[in-house]
Design an enzyme around this catalytic site. Sequence first.
Site, PDB file in Angstrom:
ATOM      1  N   LYS A 164       0.869  -1.195   0.000  1.00  0.00           N
ATOM      2  CA  LYS A 164       0.000   0.000   0.000  1.00  0.00           C
ATOM      3  C   LYS A 164       0.896   1.232   0.000  1.00  0.00           C
ATOM      4  O   LYS A 164       1.505   1.584   1.006  1.00  0.00           O
ATOM      5  CB  LYS A 164      -0.863  -0.022   1.269  1.00  0.00           C
ATOM      6  N   GLY A 224       6.355   4.626   8.542  1.00  0.00           N
ATOM      7  CA  GLY A 224       5.529   5.830   8.621  1.00  0.00           C
ATOM      8  C   GLY A 224       5.672   6.474   9.984  1.00  0.00           C
ATOM      9  O   GLY A 224       6.680   6.285  10.670  1.00  0.00           O
ATOM     10  N   SER A 225       4.635   7.194  10.371  1.00  0.00           N
ATOM     11  CA  SER A 225       4.727   7.975  11.609  1.00  0.00           C
ATOM     12  C   SER A 225       4.616   7.074  12.841  1.00  0.00           C
ATOM     13  O   SER A 225       3.997   6.001  12.799  1.00  0.00           O
ATOM     14  CB  SER A 225       3.610   9.017  11.630  1.00  0.00           C
ATOM     15  N   THR A 226       5.192   7.550  13.921  1.00  0.00           N
ATOM     16  CA  THR A 226       5.135   6.809  15.190  1.00  0.00           C
ATOM     17  C   THR A 226       3.686   6.676  15.652  1.00  0.00           C
ATOM     18  O   THR A 226       3.276   5.623  16.162  1.00  0.00           O
ATOM     19  CB  THR A 226       6.008   7.527  16.237  1.00  0.00           C
ATOM     20  N   GLU A 227       2.905   7.739  15.433  1.00  0.00           N
ATOM     21  CA  GLU A 227       1.504   7.717  15.870  1.00  0.00           C
ATOM     22  C   GLU A 227       0.732   6.556  15.224  1.00  0.00           C
ATOM     23  O   GLU A 227       0.086   5.754  15.904  1.00  0.00           O
ATOM     24  CB  GLU A 227       0.895   9.059  15.450  1.00  0.00           C
ATOM     25  N   GLY A 273       2.104   4.007  13.707  1.00  0.00           N
ATOM     26  CA  GLY A 273       2.819   2.783  14.072  1.00  0.00           C
ATOM     27  C   GLY A 273       2.294   2.186  15.377  1.00  0.00           C
ATOM     28  O   GLY A 273       2.158   0.962  15.500  1.00  0.00           O
ATOM     29  N   GLU A 303       9.158   0.802  11.056  1.00  0.00           N
ATOM     30  CA  GLU A 303      10.193   1.821  10.805  1.00  0.00           C
ATOM     31  C   GLU A 303       9.492   3.161  10.982  1.00  0.00           C
ATOM     32  O   GLU A 303       8.723   3.566  10.112  1.00  0.00           O
ATOM     33  CB  GLU A 303      10.733   1.707   9.373  1.00  0.00           C
ATOM     34  N   CYS A 305      13.326  10.308   7.617  1.00  0.00           N
ATOM     35  CA  CYS A 305      13.084   9.834   8.991  1.00  0.00           C
ATOM     36  C   CYS A 305      14.344   9.980   9.846  1.00  0.00           C
ATOM     37  O   CYS A 305      14.258  10.265  11.035  1.00  0.00           O
ATOM     38  CB  CYS A 305      12.637   8.391   8.953  1.00  0.00           C
ATOM     39  N   GLU A 351       9.450  15.631  15.931  1.00  0.00           N
ATOM     40  CA  GLU A 351       9.879  15.462  14.544  1.00  0.00           C
ATOM     41  C   GLU A 351       9.146  16.485  13.671  1.00  0.00           C
ATOM     42  O   GLU A 351       7.915  16.531  13.666  1.00  0.00           O
ATOM     43  CB  GLU A 351       9.541  14.048  14.060  1.00  0.00           C
TER      44      GLU A 351
END
Length: 488
Positions: free
Chosen positions: A193, A245-248, A250, A267, A301, A399
């Site tokens: 995706k 992608g983003s930590t949120e 993730g 990641e 990143c 970030e």
Amino acid sequence: MADAPTGNRPVTTWEYSPAPETSPVVIPDQTQLYVGGKFIEPHSKKRFATVNPATEAILSNIADGDAADVDAAVSAARKALKPWGKLPASERAKYLYRIARRIQERARELAILESMDGGKPIKESRDVDIPLAAQHFFHHAGWCDKLRYAMPGTREPRPVGVCGQIIPWNFPLLMAAWKLAPALACGNTVVLKPAETTSLTAMRLAEILQECDLPPGVVNIVTGAGATGKALVDHAGVDKIAFTGSTEVGKQIAQACAKRGTRLTLELGGKSANIIFADAAIDQAIEGIVQGIWFNQGHVCCAGSRLFVEESILPEVTRKLEMRMKTLRVGDPLDKNTDIGAINSKQQLAIIEGYIAEGSREGCTVCQPNHQTLPTKGYWCRPTFMTGVQPAHVVAREEIFGPVLAVMSFRTPEEAISRANNSPYGLAAGIWTEKGSKMFDVARRLQAGVVWCNTYNQFDATSPFGGFKESGFGREGGMQGLAAYLSE
Ligand code: NAD
């Protein structure tokens, strides 16, 4: 040539002739999904626009895959799993070699498309993204028949199964290659995706897979936004999720996968420290800072977004950095002279501008070159650094994912290490010093998945990449990256 006034000193600016990349690339009005080796209409018939961030022109309309499309793609991947896994490893390798060669052959077209869709300078897509994407397929082709050396044990390692792979917009084709190449080398099948703002090169890759006669269903590509990604994560037929992608997001994915016991690698985001000691070669370090934060508009990143400079050289470093920053050319991503292209989307530009305003509110001094005229259309942000930053400031902690650097100082190596580690993230770091012993001592004590010494942002398919803490877990690249796609 003209002298532009910059504070107390004149800086020489060169008037370049434009050098646009001219090869025409045909972009279809609308894209389809790639499922079971065929291009198909999305179940819902819905589409959304993908925009050139340098011109705001609509490039194409992207198929918005829904849960039914994800289901069809997972079924196709499941059906392809056995025959693909049963192919002799050396035969699997031939497909990966073919894909790598075809990416090389179509490199120019892919680079232009990547720059138009994502806003990155053509010299970066041409010299970094596309060659590295090909390298990942070449490297992993070599692993196909050597997997037992990657996972020594009594049995031949087996594939994990159907892998759901979700990627971001900052290195679209390269992230696809990072994910697909190891999965395929290990005998898995995939549903990929891409990110919603940058799907065009992934769909061009689908054409390449067809040209290479990759068996139907081995790779399926379902475009769409967050809901499409969520449908993939929630699908019971997926054996492993690999997310960048983003930590949120993730964290949400980690919860969903934990409930079903789905294998997962993440990641995620970063706020990496670039540490300059007083004994470093300063001019080289300046180039490392530039590479660290302004490569790909700072949409990286592992960007070296926190700069720690030994106090005695802080004035020299900021003065030289300001001079160097003023030479960076912001503008048309398709111009070969451009150093900093367009910000990927209007939303991301608003986020970055919000952080710059927040830095000012917190009392930081914002330094930007203002002598260049920016294009009237498109999403642009000048390279920026901030001084007077305290570790507690928002711009030092969060970030930004844009061309914005927070500059801080330190007095001792101990202080540099503790400040660098004072972050929820742990993706990468840079160290600049002439002393080998200091380099290794500091590198050992930094909580970062990758540490570069006297260089920054070096990537290679043979080298594992990944994070600690809120930057995620699992590695991509090298032998270590194979472990995520193998089970004993
Ligand atoms: P994002 O998390 O918003 O989106 C990433 C991908 O996830 C996109 O394809 C998106 O459509 C999809 N997605 C969004 N919501 C989802 C959900 N609920 N379930 C499943 N999928 C969902 O991130 P972004 O803004 O596209 O990318 C920027 C972030 O990616 C930054 O934080 C950056 O640091 C990180 N990143 C990390 C690495 C790494 O290797 N560690 C590399 C590149 C980018």
